[in-house]
Design a protein around this motif. Structure first.
Motif, PDB file in Angstrom:
ATOM      1  N   GLN A  42       0.814  -1.215   0.000  1.00  0.00           N
ATOM      2  CA  GLN A  42       0.000   0.000   0.000  1.00  0.00           C
ATOM      3  C   GLN A  42       0.848   1.266   0.000  1.00  0.00           C
ATOM      4  OE1 GLN A  42      -3.003  -1.320  -0.963  1.00  0.00           O
ATOM      5  NE2 GLN A  42      -4.122  -0.109   0.550  1.00  0.00           N
ATOM      6  N   LEU A  43       1.874   1.305   0.829  1.00  0.00           N
ATOM      7  CA  LEU A  43       2.692   2.512   0.916  1.00  0.00           C
ATOM      8  C   LEU A  43       3.477   2.752  -0.366  1.00  0.00           C
ATOM      9  CD1 LEU A  43       4.043   2.460   4.592  1.00  0.00           C
ATOM     10  CD2 LEU A  43       2.283   3.944   3.625  1.00  0.00           C
ATOM     11  N   ASN A  44       3.967   1.685  -0.970  1.00  0.00           N
ATOM     12  CA  ASN A  44       4.668   1.847  -2.248  1.00  0.00           C
ATOM     13  C   ASN A  44       3.741   2.401  -3.319  1.00  0.00           C
ATOM     14  OD1 ASN A  44       7.462   1.277  -2.173  1.00  0.00           O
ATOM     15  ND2 ASN A  44       7.069  -0.898  -1.908  1.00  0.00           N
ATOM     16  N   LYS A  45       2.536   1.860  -3.366  1.00  0.00           N
ATOM     17  CA  LYS A  45       1.559   2.337  -4.347  1.00  0.00           C
ATOM     18  C   LYS A  45       1.154   3.783  -4.073  1.00  0.00           C
ATOM     19  CE  LYS A  45       0.814  -1.063  -7.249  1.00  0.00           C
ATOM     20  NZ  LYS A  45       1.027  -0.885  -8.704  1.00  0.00           N
ATOM     21  N   ALA A  46       0.985   4.111  -2.791  1.00  0.00           N
ATOM     22  CA  ALA A  46       0.614   5.478  -2.430  1.00  0.00           C
ATOM     23  C   ALA A  46       1.702   6.465  -2.850  1.00  0.00           C
ATOM     24  CB  ALA A  46       0.370   5.566  -0.928  1.00  0.00           C
ATOM     25  N   ALA A  47       2.961   6.094  -2.613  1.00  0.00           N
ATOM     26  CA  ALA A  47       4.071   6.969  -2.982  1.00  0.00           C
ATOM     27  C   ALA A  47       4.125   7.191  -4.489  1.00  0.00           C
ATOM     28  CB  ALA A  47       5.383   6.376  -2.486  1.00  0.00           C
ATOM     29  N   GLN A  48       3.720   6.182  -5.267  1.00  0.00           N
ATOM     30  CA  GLN A  48       3.705   6.302  -6.723  1.00  0.00           C
ATOM     31  C   GLN A  48       2.500   7.102  -7.220  1.00  0.00           C
ATOM     32  OE1 GLN A  48       3.781   2.257  -8.181  1.00  0.00           O
ATOM     33  NE2 GLN A  48       5.545   1.729  -6.904  1.00  0.00           N
ATOM     34  N   GLY A  96      -4.313  -2.810  -2.783  1.00  0.00           N
ATOM     35  CA  GLY A  96      -4.885  -2.135  -3.940  1.00  0.00           C
ATOM     36  C   GLY A  96      -6.178  -1.413  -3.671  1.00  0.00           C
ATOM     37  N   GLU A  97      -6.741  -1.574  -2.472  1.00  0.00           N
ATOM     38  CA  GLU A  97      -8.009  -0.923  -2.138  1.00  0.00           C
ATOM     39  C   GLU A  97      -7.784   0.268  -1.214  1.00  0.00           C
ATOM     40  OE1 GLU A  97     -10.773  -4.981  -2.469  1.00  0.00           O
ATOM     41  OE2 GLU A  97     -10.613  -3.923  -0.536  1.00  0.00           O
ATOM     42  N   ASN A  98      -8.882   0.981  -0.910  1.00  0.00           N
ATOM     43  CA  ASN A  98      -8.877   2.035   0.106  1.00  0.00           C
ATOM     44  C   ASN A  98      -7.985   3.212  -0.309  1.00  0.00           C
ATOM     45  OD1 ASN A  98     -10.087   2.613   2.658  1.00  0.00           O
ATOM     46  ND2 ASN A  98      -8.136   2.275   3.692  1.00  0.00           N
ATOM     47  N   HIS A  99      -7.827   3.422  -1.610  1.00  0.00           N
ATOM     48  CA  HIS A  99      -6.969   4.497  -2.136  1.00  0.00           C
ATOM     49  C   HIS A  99      -5.554   4.407  -1.578  1.00  0.00           C
ATOM     50  CE1 HIS A  99     -10.156   6.725  -4.270  1.00  0.00           C
ATOM     51  NE2 HIS A  99     -10.950   6.356  -3.271  1.00  0.00           N
ATOM     52  N   PHE A 100      -5.144   3.209  -1.246  1.00  0.00           N
ATOM     53  CA  PHE A 100      -3.808   2.890  -0.724  1.00  0.00           C
ATOM     54  C   PHE A 100      -3.573   3.372   0.706  1.00  0.00           C
ATOM     55  CE2 PHE A 100      -3.167   3.411  -5.413  1.00  0.00           C
ATOM     56  CZ  PHE A 100      -3.242   2.049  -5.701  1.00  0.00           C
ATOM     57  N   PHE A 101      -4.624   3.815   1.395  1.00  0.00           N
ATOM     58  CA  PHE A 101      -4.531   3.994   2.847  1.00  0.00           C
ATOM     59  C   PHE A 101      -4.473   2.608   3.483  1.00  0.00           C
ATOM     60  CE2 PHE A 101      -6.504   7.990   1.578  1.00  0.00           C
ATOM     61  CZ  PHE A 101      -5.903   8.927   2.418  1.00  0.00           C
ATOM     62  N   SER A 130     -17.575  15.849   9.179  1.00  0.00           N
ATOM     63  CA  SER A 130     -16.288  15.867   8.490  1.00  0.00           C
ATOM     64  C   SER A 130     -15.532  14.566   8.728  1.00  0.00           C
ATOM     65  CB  SER A 130     -15.446  17.052   8.984  1.00  0.00           C
ATOM     66  OG  SER A 130     -14.147  17.030   8.437  1.00  0.00           O
ATOM     67  N   GLU A 131     -15.198  13.895   7.664  1.00  0.00           N
ATOM     68  CA  GLU A 131     -14.364  12.692   7.698  1.00  0.00           C
ATOM     69  C   GLU A 131     -14.944  11.614   8.632  1.00  0.00           C
ATOM     70  OE1 GLU A 131     -10.016  14.506   6.557  1.00  0.00           O
ATOM     71  OE2 GLU A 131     -10.627  14.652   8.656  1.00  0.00           O
ATOM     72  N   ILE A 132     -16.133  11.179   8.285  1.00  0.00           N
ATOM     73  CA  ILE A 132     -16.833  10.158   9.080  1.00  0.00           C
ATOM     74  C   ILE A 132     -16.708   8.800   8.397  1.00  0.00           C
ATOM     75  CG2 ILE A 132     -19.057   9.438  10.011  1.00  0.00           C
ATOM     76  CD1 ILE A 132     -19.855  12.397  10.085  1.00  0.00           C
ATOM     77  N   ASP A 133     -16.246   7.821   9.150  1.00  0.00           N
ATOM     78  CA  ASP A 133     -16.073   6.456   8.657  1.00  0.00           C
ATOM     79  C   ASP A 133     -15.226   6.438   7.387  1.00  0.00           C
ATOM     80  OD1 ASP A 133     -16.315   3.704   8.714  1.00  0.00           O
ATOM     81  OD2 ASP A 133     -18.182   3.689   7.570  1.00  0.00           O
ATOM     82  N   THR A 134     -14.020   6.919   7.519  1.00  0.00           N
ATOM     83  CA  THR A 134     -13.123   7.084   6.382  1.00  0.00           C
ATOM     84  C   THR A 134     -11.699   6.732   6.783  1.00  0.00           C
ATOM     85  OG1 THR A 134     -12.311   8.723   4.764  1.00  0.00           O
ATOM     86  CG2 THR A 134     -12.700   9.499   6.993  1.00  0.00           C
ATOM     87  N   PRO A 135     -10.820   6.479   5.835  1.00  0.00           N
ATOM     88  CA  PRO A 135      -9.403   6.393   6.178  1.00  0.00           C
ATOM     89  C   PRO A 135      -8.908   7.767   6.630  1.00  0.00           C
ATOM     90  CG  PRO A 135      -9.829   5.518   3.979  1.00  0.00           C
ATOM     91  CD  PRO A 135     -11.060   6.213   4.407  1.00  0.00           C
ATOM     92  N   LEU A 136      -7.891   7.785   7.491  1.00  0.00           N
ATOM     93  CA  LEU A 136      -7.252   9.027   7.911  1.00  0.00           C
ATOM     94  C   LEU A 136      -5.746   8.822   7.944  1.00  0.00           C
ATOM     95  CD1 LEU A 136      -9.545  10.233  10.856  1.00  0.00           C
ATOM     96  CD2 LEU A 136      -9.270  11.336   8.628  1.00  0.00           C
ATOM     97  N   ASP A 137      -5.001   9.829   7.494  1.00  0.00           N
ATOM     98  CA  ASP A 137      -3.551   9.682   7.432  1.00  0.00           C
ATOM     99  C   ASP A 137      -2.917   9.486   8.810  1.00  0.00           C
ATOM    100  OD1 ASP A 137      -4.119  12.302   8.199  1.00  0.00           O
ATOM    101  OD2 ASP A 137      -2.804  13.246   6.719  1.00  0.00           O
ATOM    102  N   TYR A 138      -3.479  10.119   9.837  1.00  0.00           N
ATOM    103  CA  TYR A 138      -2.871   9.952  11.164  1.00  0.00           C
ATOM    104  C   TYR A 138      -3.237   8.618  11.803  1.00  0.00           C
ATOM    105  CZ  TYR A 138      -7.214  12.601  12.276  1.00  0.00           C
ATOM    106  OH  TYR A 138      -8.507  13.074  12.334  1.00  0.00           O
TER     107      TYR A 138
END
Length: 399
Positions: A41-47, A353-358, A371-379
């Motif tokens: 996931q992190l590799n894909k996110a970085a790309q 490959g899912e969750n927008h790479f979160f 705001s940002e309910i039931d979602t991935p969060l970077d922190y």
């Protein structure tokens, strides 16, 4: 008959061999699987994403909410890449972490928020800790000076925001950024930074906490006298409720403050907050709290009580740190392990490959503000990774 017997022997040998390998390698299967997903996931996110416009969360329409240079969360994605580099040893990820970190250089000039701690220490701080590259130090020095400049000896705290409708607001989140000051005090020979951090922690302990060791979100002070003007929980159900991530910030903050100051009052505070969280009657069985512990029928009403994986990740990381500060930390390690196993399950951890790479699903930013309910969060991802790293160190796992 002979063929059947030979097949039986072969299967038995394979099973025994697998058991032997498991015994030789102490890393549990859930940890290995999680690390593999993290790597992908992190590799894909970085790309996928561009330095300076980091993935923050996912909007209701399915698009990704990006964090720009001035966003309080912008340091978490570079920090996640650094932790990912530590967990996987992938040099490419380390190179990506460097690119995403250096894109945040101008944050060193921001003076209007305490969040420079999140923004710089999670990115540049981890970069310097891991690499020892002095390239990262000037930005860290400037940011720390700006954070310290927000300290008021009269109030005894660091001002969180400069919002004109508040007099001198201090939020419980601010406890997290004291680590930046403690570190900078040593790194840049600025003992006044550590003194300010200690004073802030003591003032917050006095004014933010209730008798049961739950915390208000915000305390507004009179900047001229230091008098408390208002206490509230603006991201909770009510002003007197226990907003889950706020409790997590407090636990993490006082554990970290004790580690840096050795003030026994901070350790006692951390253990009392831990007890409040771990023994709360509304804590779900999987140890991933709802967004506020005081949501009515929290365990039965999913619509009103979405889980907050970000709070769980912060709690896990804090408890693992706390376990190293006390004589017998096993109960904290065990509880944190339960959280990490839950977050590593299919219920919370994204598939490759899912969750927008979160990494994690099901966090809550600010429920009352829709705001940002039931979602991935970077922190959520950042503190999940930090917790996994701490867990691996405590358990002496191969990473």
């Amino acid at each position: 008959m002979k063929r059947t017997f030979n097949l039986f022997l072969a299967l038995t040998f394979t099973a025994l061999n697998a058991i032997a390998k498991t015994k030789d390698d102490p890393s549990p299967l859930w940890f290995k699987k999680t690390t593999e997903i993290i790597h992908f996931q992190l590799n894909k996110a970085a790309q996928t994403y561009v330095p300076g416009k980091n993935p923050r969360s996912v909007n209701p329409d399915g698009t990704v909410r990006l964090a720009g240079i001035t966003d309080w969360t912008t340091g978490f994605f570079p920090g996640s890449l650094w932790y990912g580099y530590e967990l996987t040893g992938d040099k490419t990820m380390g190179e990506e972490a460097r690119k995403f970190t250096l894109a945040l250089d101008s944050i060193r000039n921001i003076k209007n928020t305490h969040d420079v701690g999140f923004m710089l220490f999670c990115s540049y701080g981890n970069a310097y800790r891991i690499t020892g590259d002095k390239t990262y130090l000037p930005a860290l020095a400037d940011g720390a000076a700006n954070l310290y400049a927000r300290f008021s000896p009269t109030v005894g705290t660091i001002r969180s925001w400069d919002f004109p409708w508040l007099h001198y607001p201090v939020i419980i989140d601010n406890m997290m950024n004291l680590e930046y000051l403690y570190w900078s005090a040593d790194q840049f020979d600025k003992p006044e930074y550590a003194k300010a951090a200690n004073t802030h922690a003591s003032t917050t302990m006095k004014n933010h906490f209730r008798k049961d060791y739950s915390s208000y979100h915000l305390v507004d002070y009179d900047p001229k006298t230091g008098k408390v003007l208002h206490k509230g929980t603006h991201q909770g159900v009510t002003h007197e409720s226990s907003w889950a991530r706020g409790q997590a910030w407090g636990l993490y903050g006082y554990t970290m403050c004790y580690a840096n100051s050795k003030n026994p009052k901070f350790l006692t505070q951390a253990e009392n907050i831990a007890s409040f969280i771990m023994n709360h009657p509304r804590m779900p069985k999987d140890k991933v709290p709802v967004w506020d512990f005081d949501v009515h029928n929290a365990l039965d009403t999913a619509e009103l009580a979405p889980r907050d994986a970000s709070a769980a990740a912060v709690i896990a990381s804090a408890l693992l740190d706390l376990s190293t500060q006390v004589k017998d930390g096993k109960k904290y390690v065990d509880y944190a392990e339960e959280i990490l196993k839950s977050l590593s399950s299919d219920a919370y951890l994204a598939k490759q490959g899912e969750n927008h790479f979160f990494l994690l699903k099901h966090s809550v930013g600010a429920f009352l503000y829709n705001s940002e309910i039931d979602t991935p969060l970077d922190y959520a991802d950042y503190y999940f990774l930090e917790a996994l790293k701490r867990y691996a160190e405590i358990k002496k796992l191969e990473i």
